[in-house]
Design a protein around this motif. Structure first.
Motif, short mmCIF file in Angstrom:
data_model
loop_
_atom_site.label_atom_id
_atom_site.label_comp_id
_atom_site.label_asym_id
_atom_site.label_seq_id
_atom_site.Cartn_x
_atom_site.Cartn_y
_atom_site.Cartn_z
N LEU A 341 2.28 -0.02 1.16
CA LEU A 341 1.96 -1.40 1.52
C LEU A 341 1.33 -2.17 0.37
O LEU A 341 1.28 -3.41 0.43
CB LEU A 341 1.03 -1.42 2.74
CG LEU A 341 1.54 -0.71 4.00
CD1 LEU A 341 0.55 -0.90 5.15
CD2 LEU A 341 2.93 -1.20 4.39
N GLY A 342 0.82 -1.46 -0.63
CA GLY A 342 0.23 -2.14 -1.79
C GLY A 342 -1.07 -2.85 -1.50
O GLY A 342 -1.44 -3.81 -2.18
N ILE A 343 -1.79 -2.40 -0.48
CA ILE A 343 -3.03 -3.05 -0.06
C ILE A 343 -4.23 -2.36 -0.70
O ILE A 343 -4.26 -1.13 -0.83
CB ILE A 343 -3.14 -3.07 1.48
CG1 ILE A 343 -2.07 -4.01 2.06
CG2 ILE A 343 -4.53 -3.48 1.95
CD1 ILE A 343 -2.00 -4.02 3.57
N ASP A 344 -5.21 -3.14 -1.09
CA ASP A 344 -6.39 -2.68 -1.81
C ASP A 344 -7.07 -1.52 -1.07
O ASP A 344 -7.35 -1.60 0.13
CB ASP A 344 -7.36 -3.87 -1.92
CG ASP A 344 -8.48 -3.64 -2.93
OD1 ASP A 344 -8.87 -2.48 -3.13
OD2 ASP A 344 -8.96 -4.63 -3.49
N TRP A 345 -7.38 -0.46 -1.82
CA TRP A 345 -8.03 0.71 -1.24
C TRP A 345 -9.36 0.38 -0.58
O TRP A 345 -9.77 1.06 0.38
CB TRP A 345 -8.24 1.78 -2.31
CG TRP A 345 -9.21 1.42 -3.41
CD1 TRP A 345 -8.92 0.84 -4.60
CD2 TRP A 345 -10.63 1.61 -3.39
NE1 TRP A 345 -10.06 0.66 -5.35
CE2 TRP A 345 -11.14 1.12 -4.64
CE3 TRP A 345 -11.53 2.14 -2.48
CZ2 TRP A 345 -12.48 1.16 -4.97
CZ3 TRP A 345 -12.89 2.17 -2.81
CH2 TRP A 345 -13.35 1.68 -4.04
N ARG A 346 -10.05 -0.67 -1.06
CA ARG A 346 -11.36 -1.02 -0.49
C ARG A 346 -11.25 -1.41 0.98
O ARG A 346 -12.18 -1.17 1.76
CB ARG A 346 -11.99 -2.16 -1.30
CG ARG A 346 -12.62 -1.70 -2.59
CD ARG A 346 -12.83 -2.85 -3.55
NE ARG A 346 -11.58 -3.14 -4.23
CZ ARG A 346 -11.41 -3.00 -5.54
NH1 ARG A 346 -12.40 -2.59 -6.30
NH2 ARG A 346 -10.24 -3.27 -6.10
N MET A 383 2.73 9.30 -5.24
CA MET A 383 2.94 8.58 -4.00
C MET A 383 3.49 9.56 -2.98
O MET A 383 4.46 10.28 -3.26
CB MET A 383 3.92 7.42 -4.21
CG MET A 383 4.21 6.57 -3.00
SD MET A 383 5.35 5.21 -3.47
CE MET A 383 5.39 4.26 -1.95
N LEU A 384 2.91 9.62 -1.80
CA LEU A 384 3.33 10.58 -0.78
C LEU A 384 4.35 9.95 0.14
O LEU A 384 4.14 8.85 0.65
CB LEU A 384 2.12 11.06 0.02
CG LEU A 384 1.00 11.75 -0.78
CD1 LEU A 384 -0.12 12.19 0.16
CD2 LEU A 384 1.53 12.93 -1.56
N ASN A 385 5.45 10.64 0.35
CA ASN A 385 6.47 10.21 1.30
C ASN A 385 6.02 10.63 2.70
O ASN A 385 5.92 11.83 2.98
CB ASN A 385 7.81 10.86 0.94
CG ASN A 385 8.94 10.43 1.85
OD1 ASN A 385 8.78 10.35 3.07
ND2 ASN A 385 10.10 10.17 1.27
N ALA A 438 12.29 1.44 -0.61
CA ALA A 438 12.05 0.16 -1.29
C ALA A 438 10.60 0.06 -1.75
O ALA A 438 10.32 -0.47 -2.84
CB ALA A 438 12.39 -0.99 -0.34
N ALA A 439 9.67 0.58 -0.94
CA ALA A 439 8.27 0.54 -1.32
C ALA A 439 8.01 1.40 -2.54
O ALA A 439 7.22 1.04 -3.42
CB ALA A 439 7.39 1.00 -0.15
N ALA A 440 8.68 2.56 -2.62
CA ALA A 440 8.51 3.43 -3.78
C ALA A 440 9.03 2.75 -5.04
O ALA A 440 8.41 2.83 -6.11
CB ALA A 440 9.23 4.76 -3.55
#
Length: 449
Positions: A341-346, A383-385, A438-440
């Motif tokens: 999702l590319g969302i900030d880890w925080r 990156m985990l599938n 696509a996310a990968a």
């Protein structure tokens, strides 16, 4: 010394408690104190508050059985501890040393407040197996790579366990049981229905069962999601209801205990990182490649366990139901949020801290940064599938069916790919919020920028 104050923080036990044991040896009278710190409680979710209340009640009971009682105050810990010491005529305040920025500032304030009073402030070990400052690399304030840290950690001499206390003498009359303060603590929201009970007796019972029945098979079974073969000791270690050193020694020897010891080492590894760099609780150790995506709808789907990826959703729902999530599931859901999702880890770390009973600042921030590629990982692009992880660690789908009732009727590994079964429909299990392939590709592109 006539009297000493023991300021409890994240060390809510009477067994193997170096600060309490030292006070009992050196002082005629011991005043046990816990200060409800609003700066900490403001960021604590209902599960952590309830677990804390349980743990304080158990600590008070254990102290009363030994001739003392827990004094509970509210306010600034430094000011309240010095006031308690002054009232008791104490010459020292002993406490377990800790690593977070808040803990370091608390210790500085305590020393400043105690100085004019000529009261000794003595930090003691007890929060970690190996205290944060004992192991340092040749260059830099802390290890940033786990393997060399683990090598030295495994060779480091251990302090002896403190013998259980039998009796304490306290100054003045025992305070009333802190029931009202603890009821107010529990009133801060509704905890998860399956959250673990807090307190040293519950932690010691769990440790005894784990040492007798679980740890021997830990090496082979720890990633088996359906087997639930992890120790579930993390919340008891976080609030110090268990001594991590005692947990290590009780585990014994062999492949299973060695794998368990490695997890305790990871806990210490993140603690020494935070002690040296307190800012990593909220800032990247290393800049994120390509920045972060701001999408509240996707974040909401992730927090609700409605991403359309069964293993991700099972982990997120377990968190909501139990205030706990299996470690393998934690890795998968964190990778999904930050990489798919590319969302900030925080934002993910904040959600975890809101729900986890074992919400530990060092481990939470350290592990999130490790997965996000901004922390102490030598392979930041991994990156985990989620589907491949599900096939490997939940091969029959039992973990998913346990936590995702919409898919409870799907037998076998097919539960991991419901989009192939014609099961996705309005009002039922959701469509995937993103295509992993696509996310990968997008993740790889972000890293090349």
């Amino acid at each position: 010394m006539r009297a000493a104050v023991v300021l409890f923080t994240r060390d809510l036990r009477v067994h193997d408690h170096p600060a309490l044991a030292a006070a009992a040896r050196e002082a005629e009278l011991v005043l046990p104190l816990f200060v409800l710190d609003d700066a900490v409680l403001a960021g604590a979710g209902a599960n952590r508050r309830a677990f804390l209340a349980d743990s304080l009640a158990a600590l008070d009971e254990a102290l009363r059985a030994r001739g003392a009682a827990l004094h509970v105050r509210r306010g600034d810990p430094a000011r309240e501890a010095v006031a308690a010491a002054r009232e008791a005529g104490a010459g020292a305040i002993l406490l377990s040393d800790d690593v977070s920025g808040h803990a370091q500032r608390r210790l500085r304030r305590l020393r400043a407040a105690a100085g004019p009073e000529r009261i000794e402030v003595r930090p003691m070990p007890g929060v970690a197996v190996v205290p944060a400052g004992e192991l340092r690399p040749a260059a830099g304030p802390a290890y940033e790579v786990f393997t060399p840290y683990h090598r030295r950690w495994a060779e480091q001499p251990r302090r002896p366990l403190e013998l259980p206390l039998e009796r304490l003498r306290a100054p003045g009359a025992a305070p009333a049981a802190p029931a009202a303060a603890l009821d107010a603590l529990r009133a801060g929201g509704r905890p998860s229905p399956g959250r673990p009970p807090g307190g040293e007796p519950a932690g010691r019972a769990r440790l005894a069962a784990w040492a007798a029945e679980g740890v021997a098979g830990y090496r082979s079974a720890r990633d088996d999601l359906a087997a639930d073969a992890t120790s579930r000791l993390s919340a008891y270690l976080h609030l110090g209801c268990l001594s991590p050193l005692e947990a290590l020694e009780r585990a014994g020897d062999g492949p299973g205990p060695a794998a368990f010891a490695r997890q305790l080492c990871w806990r210490d590894f993140h603690a020494q990182l935070l002690a040296a760099r307190p800012w990593i609780a909220g800032e990247d150790m290393h800049p994120a490649a390509g920045g972060w995506r701001d999408d509240d709808a996707l974040l909401d789907a992730w927090t609700r366990g409605a991403t359309g990826y069964p293993l991700v959703d099972a982990g997120m729902r377990q968190l909501r139901e139990e205030g706990f999530m299996h470690n393998r599931a934690r890795l998968v859901v964190a990778s999904f949020l930050t990489k798919d999702l590319g969302i900030d880890w925080r934002r993910g770390a904040a959600h975890f801290m809101d729900l986890l009973a074992d919400g530990d600042v060092a481990s939470n921030a350290g592990n999130w940064q490790w997965v996000a590629g901004t922390g102490a990982d030598t392979r930041p692009g991994r990156m985990l599938n989620p589907t491949l992880q599900a096939r490997r660690y939940d091969p029959d789908g039992a973990y998913v069916r346990r936590h995702v009732p919409e898919l409870a009727g799907v037998e076998g590994p097919a539960v991991h790919e419901p989009w192939d079964l014609g099961l996705l429909r309005p009002g039922g299990y959701p469509e995937p919020v993103v295509d992993h392939r696509a996310a990968a590709a997008a993740h790889r592109a972000r890293r090349r920028r």
